[in-house]
Structures are given as C-alpha cells and as structure tokens.
Design a protein around this motif. Structure first.
Motif, PDB file in Angstrom:
ATOM      1  N   UNK A   1      35.490  39.002  38.702  1.00 45.65           N
ATOM      2  CA  UNK A   1      36.327  37.800  38.598  1.00 45.65           C
ATOM      3  C   UNK A   1      37.352  37.705  39.719  1.00 45.65           C
ATOM      4  N   UNK A   2      37.806  38.844  40.230  1.00 43.09           N
ATOM      5  CA  UNK A   2      38.772  38.832  41.331  1.00 43.09           C
ATOM      6  C   UNK A   2      38.671  40.136  42.117  1.00 43.09           C
ATOM      7  N   UNK A   3      38.860  40.019  43.440  1.00 49.08           N
ATOM      8  CA  UNK A   3      38.897  41.159  44.350  1.00 49.08           C
ATOM      9  C   UNK A   3      40.290  41.230  44.953  1.00 49.08           C
ATOM     10  N   UNK A   4      40.927  42.392  44.870  1.00 49.85           N
ATOM     11  CA  UNK A   4      42.313  42.523  45.339  1.00 49.85           C
ATOM     12  C   UNK A   4      42.429  43.657  46.351  1.00 49.85           C
ATOM     13  N   UNK A   5      43.018  43.343  47.506  1.00 46.28           N
ATOM     14  CA  UNK A   5      43.274  44.337  48.545  1.00 46.28           C
ATOM     15  C   UNK A   5      44.664  44.935  48.335  1.00 46.28           C
ATOM     16  N   UNK A   6      44.755  46.269  48.372  1.00 44.90           N
ATOM     17  CA  UNK A   6      46.024  46.921  48.044  1.00 44.90           C
ATOM     18  C   UNK A   6      46.920  47.164  49.259  1.00 44.90           C
TER      19      UNK A   6
END
Length: 603
Positions: A350-355
């Motif tokens: 549902x979502x891809x997040x870069x840290x």
C-alpha cells in the motif's frame, strides 16, 4: 570518496561476525603459492623472519620471505627513551587460524601518542621502484584493535606507498598519498591509488569491518581493473581503466603507517600477520587464504518465504538507507526499485517509505543515480514517501531539488509539506483503514514541530506511522540488540508520539544495525519502534528491504527482510552471504496487533 581531508567518511551493531576459518591445513598460508617470479615481496610478521635486531632496541629488520631483497626496517617516531614505546609493538601468538607456532605483530599506535612505530622498506628494495604495469595482487591478513575509535585510529595505514601526487605533477591530488591501504573512521578498508595511466586517484572500498576479528583482504589489478575483496566478498565492484601504481623516485613503502603531504599521518593499531605483493593478478586459488570467509555470516535462506500470506492482507514497505547504492552500487538500487514497481500489486504494497540517506555525499552523480532508480516507481505510478538523512543535506538543498514537494504535487495520496519543505504527509487506504504517513525531517525537527503537531491534530482517527531518519539506535546488552532512543528520538516521542494515540509505529534508519521495541504511550497502548539500516553490511546492504504484512483477521504484523537483488543472482554469482531472506530474530518476526481495539483511537 577519497582519502582523508578530500573524503571523509553510529552506534554500530554488526549482523555478521567475521572469524577464523576451520580448514587450517588447506590454508597453511602459502599452501598453493605462486611461483617465486610473481611474488615480489612477502612480509611474514613472525619471529622466524627476524633478520637482525629486536623490537626493544628499535633496530629490528624483517626479512622478505620471497627472498627478493625487500626487507623491512623498523622506524620509531619520537624519543627512543619514551615510556610510551613500551608495548607499542610486540609479538603476539594470536593469528588468523589459531595455528601453533604462527605469530603476528601487534601494533598499539594511537593518534594521541607522542611516540609510535611502523616499518618501511629498506633503501634499495626492488619493490620501491616497481610500477606494476602488468597488474598486481596485494594481500593482507590483519585485524583491527578491540578499542578502535575514530578519533584515535581513523585513516591509519596498513600499507602505503610513500610520496604525494604533487611529486609527479599529478596536481589533482596534490598532497594525496600515491597509494594506500587504509582504515577509515568507520572501519571501512580503502584502497586509493594513483595509477600510472591517470592524473587522479581511483578508490576501492570494503564494508565496515568488526574490531578484534581476523580478515584476509586482496586488492587485485589485472592491468585494467582493480577489485578489493574482504573474506571472499567484493562489496563495491571494480574500478576501471586502472593500470599500474605510480612511483616517486627514491621513495619506498610504509607498513603500518599512512602519510599526508609527505608527512606521517596515522600509524596502525591492531595485528598484522602477513602482507604479500605479487606483480600480476593472482587467481583466488593462489591467494594466501584461498577460501577465506566469515564463519558466521548473516542468517538467511534462499527458500521461498511468502511476502503476502492472504490476499486480504496488505504490506507497507520500508527502504533502508540507500546511500552506498547511490554512490557505488547503483545496480542494487535499480534492482530494488524495479522489483517494487513490478511486484507492488502482487504483494499488495500500500505504501513504500524511504527512511533517509538517499545519497552518500553531495555529488551530482549520486543524486542522478538515485533519481534513475526511484523514477521506476513514478513510471509505474507506485506510491512512495521520503524523508532526508544527514547525508542528504548540503548547500543549495539538493534534496529539495530532486525530492521536494514539487515531485509529489500530482500524487493523490500526497497531502502537503512542512514549512522547511523537508517534512510531508500522505494518506493511504489499506484494508479497513486510512493510514497517515508523517515524514518528520531530522534536521528541521524543531522548525517543523508545530506543523507536525497540527497534522496529527487534524488526523486523530487515522492510524499513523511516523518515519524519521533518527529515532532509535541499537545497544548490545547480554548479546541482544536493545533499542535506545536518540536525543531526537526523545523529542519525537515526547512531542509527537506519546500523547497522540493514533501513532502506532515509528521507523528510522541512520544508525547501522537492526532492532525494534514495543513501548507504551500515555494511553497505555503499544507503539512499535523499528530501526532498519544495512548500509555498512555486505555491498552496502545487499538490496535488503523491510516489508511489514498487516493481517487484520489474525491481529498480527509479520516482519520480513527480502532482497530482490539476491533473488536475481545466478547460482554462480551467489557467494556464501547471499540470501534472499534474512531470518534471525531481528529480521523475521511477528508482533500482535489487535486492530479494532488499537485503531478505535479517539472515538
């Protein structure tokens, strides 16, 4: 990156424990040696190869075991009568294989000491003038000291060719060492060299190494390319169009010391067992230790582990620090993003997040490498959100140029940005809920704090994940990785998490390692805090991604670590550390989450 002053490289928790191999007979250092004609120098730091003198009297000569006349003489820095010299260099029974009757030499130099010791080649050693135009192999068997700290030991030299670039009119580097095998402030091994065919230096790097562990490294040049390998793994590929090693007439080599501007810079601390130099590229079977490897590499498997166990479930994916990929392994970054673009729907991500830490340094090529990879998500209309890391800040705000609000303006899940432009938030529907992703910038934490609070106040009923580069870091207690809040992490908890019951998870990178904890907020509800960062691991992270599967029916979260880069490797390409899935307790685990109870937030 480059050497000190031109290039400068966390609480570090290593997933791998480099150690000694067990097949001692097969590795009796030199069991499959090359012919004498290809070995130019072989320095065995053993009492058996003392030609004359002694350490205590400061006049020891180590004989070149290749019998080519490249003997080493001890050099003492400072007053010979200094009490600091006592124990500064001594014989040790510790060695790579723990074999009987094999010695190593223990160096205890320190930048704070006024005296120190190292070796240099004798005046007329043939290797002093050798240019290695047909190739070379440099091998070292060594370990770093258990008390390694960046302020005492950074950029210490293992093997250094004396002289500077300016001495041979290579003004691009001026004071830079012609060639050196050194240890960075982050315990990475750096081979940087001025070839005979270029007016600038080329550099190879290794991953960050453990302290007090033995390693075998090999720098191999075939006359066209150079590769640095540590315990059988090349982390960052080849440097190309590299021929030979430039020389300065009348200069030799230092063992256990680096230079800067023709002056001594950093002396070595740790153990050296053997250094060998050949005048051609040796096959791995002919290395001093032909099958060196970490005895306990990362725990993993290449058997299939499903990333989605029920079609009604959904994933959130977190991309750990990508800085090493942008800098040195862009093909790994490409592999990750292509996989996400192709498999997002299949795995219901549902979502891809870069840290954060998208790049390693403010170099245009690195920004372009990152953009090329991340653009695969844009082309396939894949949802993603980003936060910056400490390596992403620079004059002119290049992060905002590449990944500022304008990049997300046409994405319907993107809801807005913070006053600094670095923070943002997004809303995404997944399963029974609409989730809020709040990206909190580490550098502008205070500047954006009221804005962040206002977003949380406006979305009291949205289950919320806060992503920021700096939240928790790992400490080792009783051989376990324990999560500890950083100073910024404490602010995030106190100001944004504790009193905002909708926040059920924080995710960060920055600190090397992996850890997680479950902490109770002011309402007595669980908040999951997770650190994922593999940048100092093999190949800068080996492509590993963190996926979290949400199973509302079972009230479970399943945490998995997967590498599409390894998945794509052929069987021939895989080394002993290449696993599609990491399987230790920090990489493959599940946590309970009663969705209805936990997300019945402020109703």
């Amino acid at each position: 990156m480059a050497m000190k002053k031109a290039l400068i490289g966390l609480s570090i928790l290593c997933m791998m424990v480099p150690s000694m191999t067990t097949n001692a007979e097969a590795k009796a250092h030199g069991a499959k040696k090359e012919s004498k004609s290809s070995i130019m120098a072989d320095w065995k730091f053993s009492k058996d190869y003392v030609k004359s003198g002694a350490i205590e009297t400061g006049d020891i000569i180590i004989q070149d075991a290749s019998k080519n006349g490249n003997d080493l003489e001890l050099v003492t820095v400072g007053d010979l009568s200094s009490p600091e010299l006592e124990g500064m260099m001594k014989w040790s029974e510790d060695d790579y294989d723990h074999l009987a009757n094999v010695d190593s030499l223990q160096f205890s130099n320190s930048k704070k000491a006024s005296a120190g010791r190292y070796f240099k080649t004798i005046k007329d050693a043939p290797i002093n003038s050798e240019e290695f135009k047909d190739g070379f192999t440099i091998e070292a068997i060594f370990k770093l000291p258990s008390n390694f700290t960046s302020n005492l030991h950074s950029w210490m030299g293992i093997l250094t060719r004396q002289g500077q670039a300016a001495d041979i009119n290579k003004l691009d580097g001026e004071k830079e060492i012609l060639s050196t095998l050194s240890v960075s402030n982050d315990k990475e091994i750096q081979w940087t060299s001025h070839p005979t065919n270029l007016n600038y230096n080329e550099t190879n790097w290794s991953r960050s190494l453990n302290t007090d562990e033995w390693y075998h490294l090999a720098v191999v040049n075939d006359g066209e390319t150079s590769t640095l390998t540590v315990n059988g793994v090349s982390d960052y590929g080849k440097s190309i169009k590299v021929k030979g090693i430039a020389t300065v007439e009348g200069k030799g080599w230092n063992i256990g010391a680096s230079e800067w501007g023709n002056e001594l810079d950093a002396l070595f601390a740790g153990n050296i067992q053997e250094i060998r130099v050949a005048n051609k590229a040796l096959d791995e079977k002919d290395w001093l230790i032909p099958d060196a490897r970490d005895a306990q590499p990362v725990e993993g498997t290449n058997d299939n582990i499903p990333l989605l166990t029920n079609k009604k479930n959904y994933n959130f994916l977190f991309v750990p620090d990508t800085q090493k990929y942008s800098n040195m392994n862009p093909e790994i970054f490409d592999s990750q993003m292509k996989w996400i673009a192709k498999n997002n729907k299949k795995n219901n991500i549902a979502m891809n997040a870069f840290v954060g830490d998208i790049v390693d340094s403010n170099a245009e090529e690195q920004w372009k490498n990152s953009l090329q990879s991340i653009s695969y998500l844009d082309k396939s209309n894949i949802p993603y959100v980003m936060t910056a890391g400490n390596h992403d800040y620079a004059s002119g705000d290049p992060y905002l140029t590449y990944y500022g609000p304008q990049r997300f303006a046409d994405k319907n899940y993107y809801q807005g940005s913070s006053p600094s432009g670095y923070g943002s938030y997004a809303l995404v529907k997944a399963g029974s809920y609409e989730y809020l992703f709040l990206m909190v910038d580490m550098k502008n934490l205070q500047t954006d704090l009221e804005w962040s609070k206002s977003i949380l106040n406006q979305h009291k009923n949205n289950p919320t994940i806060i992503v920021s580069h700096d939240v928790i870091y790992p400490e080792t207690v009783d051989n376990k990785a324990v999560a500890v809040e950083s100073s910024r992490g404490k602010i995030i908890w106190n100001e944004l998490v504790n009193e905002n019951n909708q926040v059920f998870m924080t995710v960060n990178g920055h600190y090397f390692g992996i850890t997680h904890q479950v902490k109770q907020n002011a309402a007595g509800n669980d908040v999951i805090q997770m650190l994922v960062n593999y940048q100092y691991d093999y190949r800068g992270g080996n492509g590993w991604l963190r996926l979290v599967e949400f199973d509302e029916a079972k009230n479970k979260l399943f945490f998995r670590t997967y590498s599409p880069f390894v998945e794509e490797m052929s069987k021939k390409e895989k080394t002993y550390i290449d696993f599609k899935y990491l399987t230790n307790e920090y990489n493959l685990f599940d946590l309970d989450l009663n969705f209805k109870k936990r997300f019945n937030i402020n109703k």
